[in-house]
Motif scaffolding. Structure first.
Motif, PDB file in Angstrom:
ATOM      1  N   PRO A 213       0.988  -1.309   0.463  1.00 26.17           N
ATOM      2  CA  PRO A 213      -0.254  -0.028   0.278  1.00 26.17           C
ATOM      3  C   PRO A 213       1.364   1.508  -0.146  1.00 26.17           C
ATOM      4  N   LEU A 214       1.977   1.053   0.795  1.00 24.93           N
ATOM      5  CA  LEU A 214       2.896   2.555   0.463  1.00 24.93           C
ATOM      6  C   LEU A 214       3.518   2.744  -0.810  1.00 24.93           C
ATOM      7  N   VAL A 215       2.823   1.619  -2.058  1.00 25.44           N
ATOM      8  CA  VAL A 215       3.870   2.478  -3.513  1.00 25.44           C
ATOM      9  C   VAL A 215       2.390   2.486  -4.378  1.00 25.44           C
ATOM     10  N   LEU A 216       0.969   2.388  -3.588  1.00 27.73           N
ATOM     11  CA  LEU A 216      -0.531   3.126  -3.884  1.00 27.73           C
ATOM     12  C   LEU A 216      -0.716   4.376  -3.594  1.00 27.73           C
ATOM     13  N   PRO A 217      -1.894   4.659  -4.815  1.00 31.87           N
ATOM     14  CA  PRO A 217      -2.955   5.795  -4.315  1.00 31.87           C
ATOM     15  C   PRO A 217      -3.595   4.810  -3.251  1.00 31.87           C
ATOM     16  N   ASP A 218      -4.618   5.466  -2.665  1.00 35.13           N
ATOM     17  CA  ASP A 218      -5.137   5.781  -1.154  1.00 35.13           C
ATOM     18  C   ASP A 218      -5.900   4.218  -1.775  1.00 35.13           C
ATOM     19  N   LEU A 219      -6.651   4.674  -2.936  1.00 37.13           N
ATOM     20  CA  LEU A 219      -8.129   3.947  -3.641  1.00 37.13           C
ATOM     21  C   LEU A 219      -7.613   2.256  -3.652  1.00 37.13           C
ATOM     22  N   TYR A 220      -6.506   1.944  -3.642  1.00 38.57           N
ATOM     23  CA  TYR A 220      -6.137   0.704  -3.115  1.00 38.57           C
ATOM     24  C   TYR A 220      -6.515   0.335  -2.205  1.00 38.57           C
ATOM     25  N   GLY A 221      -6.490   1.149  -1.072  1.00 38.63           N
ATOM     26  CA  GLY A 221      -6.332   0.810   0.425  1.00 38.63           C
ATOM     27  C   GLY A 221      -5.465  -0.124   0.938  1.00 38.63           C
ATOM     28  N   ALA A 222      -5.160  -1.699   1.388  1.00 38.35           N
ATOM     29  CA  ALA A 222      -4.087  -2.225   2.420  1.00 38.35           C
ATOM     30  C   ALA A 222      -3.227  -2.595   1.474  1.00 38.35           C
ATOM     31  N   GLY A 223      -3.462  -1.971  -0.594  1.00 36.87           N
ATOM     32  CA  GLY A 223      -2.432  -3.105  -1.068  1.00 36.87           C
ATOM     33  C   GLY A 223      -3.501  -3.896  -2.835  1.00 36.87           C
ATOM     34  N   ALA A 224      -2.743  -4.585  -2.869  1.00 34.37           N
ATOM     35  CA  ALA A 224      -3.320  -5.203  -3.911  1.00 34.37           C
ATOM     36  C   ALA A 224      -2.557  -6.408  -4.483  1.00 34.37           C
ATOM     37  N   PHE A 225      -3.288  -7.433  -5.153  1.00 33.73           N
ATOM     38  CA  PHE A 225      -2.789  -8.744  -5.746  1.00 33.73           C
ATOM     39  C   PHE A 225      -3.489  -8.204  -7.021  1.00 33.73           C
ATOM     40  N   PRO A 226      -2.452  -7.945  -9.066  1.00 31.91           N
ATOM     41  CA  PRO A 226      -2.734  -8.202  -9.447  1.00 31.91           C
ATOM     42  C   PRO A 226      -3.087  -9.107 -10.560  1.00 31.91           C
ATOM     43  N   VAL A 227      -3.741  -9.210 -11.226  1.00 27.83           N
ATOM     44  CA  VAL A 227      -3.894 -10.951 -11.893  1.00 27.83           C
ATOM     45  C   VAL A 227      -2.936 -11.099 -13.342  1.00 27.83           C
ATOM     46  N   ASN A 228      -3.835 -12.602 -14.205  1.00 29.53           N
ATOM     47  CA  ASN A 228      -3.205 -11.494 -14.885  1.00 29.53           C
ATOM     48  C   ASN A 228      -3.576 -12.027 -16.273  1.00 29.53           C
ATOM     49  N   TYR A 229      -4.762 -10.570 -16.179  1.00 29.94           N
ATOM     50  CA  TYR A 229      -6.239 -10.419 -17.357  1.00 29.94           C
ATOM     51  C   TYR A 229      -5.396  -9.282 -18.376  1.00 29.94           C
ATOM     52  N   PRO A 230      -5.548  -9.849 -19.522  1.00 32.61           N
ATOM     53  CA  PRO A 230      -5.979 -10.551 -19.544  1.00 32.61           C
ATOM     54  C   PRO A 230      -4.790 -11.972 -20.730  1.00 32.61           C
ATOM     55  N   ASN A 231      -5.449 -13.279 -19.915  1.00 35.07           N
ATOM     56  CA  ASN A 231      -4.482 -14.307 -19.868  1.00 35.07           C
ATOM     57  C   ASN A 231      -5.011 -14.762 -21.527  1.00 35.07           C
ATOM     58  N   GLU A 232      -4.597 -15.944 -21.838  1.00 34.50           N
ATOM     59  CA  GLU A 232      -3.942 -16.352 -23.045  1.00 34.50           C
ATOM     60  C   GLU A 232      -5.566 -16.471 -24.156  1.00 34.50           C
ATOM     61  N   TRP A 233      -6.451 -17.315 -23.274  1.00 38.07           N
ATOM     62  CA  TRP A 233      -7.659 -17.650 -23.597  1.00 38.07           C
ATOM     63  C   TRP A 233      -8.201 -16.566 -23.673  1.00 38.07           C
ATOM     64  N   ASP A 234      -8.181 -15.157 -22.963  1.00 36.03           N
ATOM     65  CA  ASP A 234      -8.822 -13.451 -23.393  1.00 36.03           C
ATOM     66  C   ASP A 234      -8.223 -13.187 -24.847  1.00 36.03           C
ATOM     67  N   GLN A 235      -6.577 -12.903 -24.970  1.00 37.62           N
ATOM     68  CA  GLN A 235      -6.619 -12.085 -25.870  1.00 37.62           C
ATOM     69  C   GLN A 235      -7.072 -13.261 -27.213  1.00 37.62           C
TER      70      GLN A 235
END
Length: 416
Positions: A213-235
């Motif tokens: 959270p120290l490197v993120l805007p307050d919008l994201y609160g306690a932190g974040a876990f990005p995921v791999n969207y778009p994945n191979e199927w999405d692409q």
């Protein structure tokens, strides 16, 4: 609310009737009561709410139904003293106070804020309480889970339709529900197709990072876990967009309405913190669905055994060095880079001509049904390949499709 003294509330005579108490419950939560009350979930399974704050709010509702009105008021009062940002609890408290003077027509009768804000709180109440009325219990598992790899210690399953996020432990291949949380998703709904549509994607994704959270805007609160969207199927399907995360909420906020993000999943900060050390980069699946089917563990086992037969056929056909046998495991719609199915089969024929033997090992297998795609499965494993011309060990992901003849075949594959 801190420091304020509350006088005991005396509820009027009309709340002594069961019908009046039920009417208050309906008004508070915009829900019809199901037999057995809040503490009984689907099929009679006992439910122990994960979030203590949510559990106390549910307990207050149960107290109203059982004519313990002072207890309900005290429970909610204590809750909002400890969590003054919990706006839903504040509104419930206001309604309970108002109820001593008049019957409530609907939840949020005392609300003085904008109607849109009240509507958001009603939607949050409906999502939270509906979950406890219909909780599947620990004996059932989501049908999207077929097989868990030993290196996947946790599995996240998010249900956009019910605004609920489930956290499972992997106990020797057996998914055990250990927590579930209220969740916010995209205000555009589900099944993301393009950049900017404000929808939450449906599919099988994996955590790619953990952002402090120290490197993120307050919008994201306690932190974040990005995921791999778009994945191979999405692409493959031409879906666009980026930046889909599982994150917290702004520090001045306890929770957000069910549909409020730009496509991400958001949970209260205390719930994100509870998961902070549990989700692993590159390993933890985050499966996003728009409605979950819950099945027995025996049904899960039967589906796993059935699919294992198709995977074993692929492995043994690969060892046969016969390109036609190997190719029968692949869909005619398969593409490998720039090669279509026909060109890929010819490529395999040329490669195998120089091989005297092939050995294929499969380890660390995981298999998930792809939400929103009833005939697609995502298969990930460590492949140990040995031949007289090549030895390699790679992590591979395949997308299998059940075709018109009922057979499962590979539509897409590659390294991960």
């Amino acid at each position: 609310m801190s420091g304020q003294v509350y006088k005991p509330v005396v509820f009027p005579y009309y709340f002594q009737s069961r019908a009046a108490r039920a009417a208050l419950c309906v008004a508070l939560f915009s829900l019809a009561w199901a037999g057995g009350g809040v503490a009984a979930g689907l099929n009679g399974h006992a439910v122990v709410p994960t979030s203590q704050d949510e559990a106390r709010l549910v307990a207050a509702l149960q107290a109203v139904r059982s004519n313990r009105l002072d207890e309900a008021l005290n429970t909610v009062e204590s809750l909002i003293k400890e969590n003054p940002k919990f706006r839903l609890a504040q509104l419930v408290y206001g309604d309970l106070l108002l109820a001593k003077a008049q019957p409530l027509a609907r939840f949020g009768s005392i609300g003085a804020g904008p109607d849109e804000r009240i509507q958001d709180l009603r939607a949050e109440a409906r999502a939270r309480i509906s979950h406890h009325l219909k909780h599947p219990g620990k004996d059932l598992v989501p049908s999207v889970l077929l097989e868990l790899s030993s290196d996947q210690s946790r599995i996240v399953v998010a249900d956009v339709a019910t605004s609920r996020l489930y956290l499972f432990d992997n106990r020797n291949g057996r998914p055990e529900l250990v927590a579930d949380y209220y969740m916010t998703s995209g205000r555009g709904g589900a099944l993301k197709q393009r950049e900017g549509d404000l929808k939450t994607p449906l599919g099988v994704y994996f955590v790619t990072d953990r952002l402090d959270p120290l490197v993120l805007p307050d919008l994201y609160g306690a932190g974040a876990f990005p995921v791999n969207y778009p994945n191979e199927w999405d692409q493959r399907l031409g879906r666009t967009g980026h930046g889909i995360w599982l994150h917290g909420v702004p520090s001045a906020t306890y929770s957000r309405p069910p549909l409020a993000t730009e496509g991400c999943l958001a949970v209260p900060n205390q719930d994100l913190q509870a998961m902070w050390d549990l989700l692993e980069k590159g390993r933890t699946p985050v499966i996003m669905a728009n409605g979950l089917e819950w099945i027995s563990r025996e049904q899960m086992r039967e589906r796993r055994v059935s699919f294992r037969a198709a995977l074993e056929r692929w492995r043994t056909d690969g060892e046969s060095r016969d390109p036609q046998r190997y190719a029968r495991n692949y869909s005619k719609g398969f593409r490998n880079g720039s090669r279509d199915y026909k060109a890929w089969v010819e490529h395999k024929r040329r490669l195998n001509a120089a091989k005297r033997y092939i050995r294929v090992g499969v380890e660390g297998l995981s298999v998930f049904d792809y939400p929103g795609e009833p005939d697609i499965r995502v298969v990930t494993f460590q492949q140990d390949y040995r031949s007289n011309t090549l030895n390699s060990r790679i992590r591979k992901r395949q997308y299998w499709q059940r075709e018109a003849d009922g057979q499962w075949r590979i539509l897409l594959e590659g390294r991960v």
